[in-house]
Design a protein around this motif. Structure first.
Motif: not given
Length: 72
Positions: A52-72
């Motif tokens: 559960t923690y690994i999947v949540a971490l991976l999802y959080d990292l993807y959400a951060a990556y997507d937000a970074y690319n959107m705001a660029k």
């Protein structure tokens, strides 16, 4: 223009917040709802285990990556 690093940090801690800050509120809500549903499903199936923690971490990292690319 939104600071991309700030959007990524916010979206890492609260998935969808960085996307909403970058201007796409609908995508932000979708990311947030997916995070909640994913947490409930994984918590119900695996409990509060390592999977559960690994999947949540991976999802959080993807959400951060997507937000970074959107705001660029």
């Amino acid at each position: 223009m939104v600071n991309a690093i700030l959007a990524a940090i916010l979206s890492f801690f609260i998935p969808g917040l960085g996307q909403a800050l970058a201007g796409d509120i609908k995508k932000g809500v979708i990311f947030f709802v997916i995070a909640i549903v994913l947490g409930f499903i994984l918590g119900w199936i695996f409990g509060m285990g390592i999977i559960t923690y690994i999947v949540a971490l991976l999802y959080d990292l993807y959400a951060a990556y997507d937000a970074y690319n959107m705001a660029k």
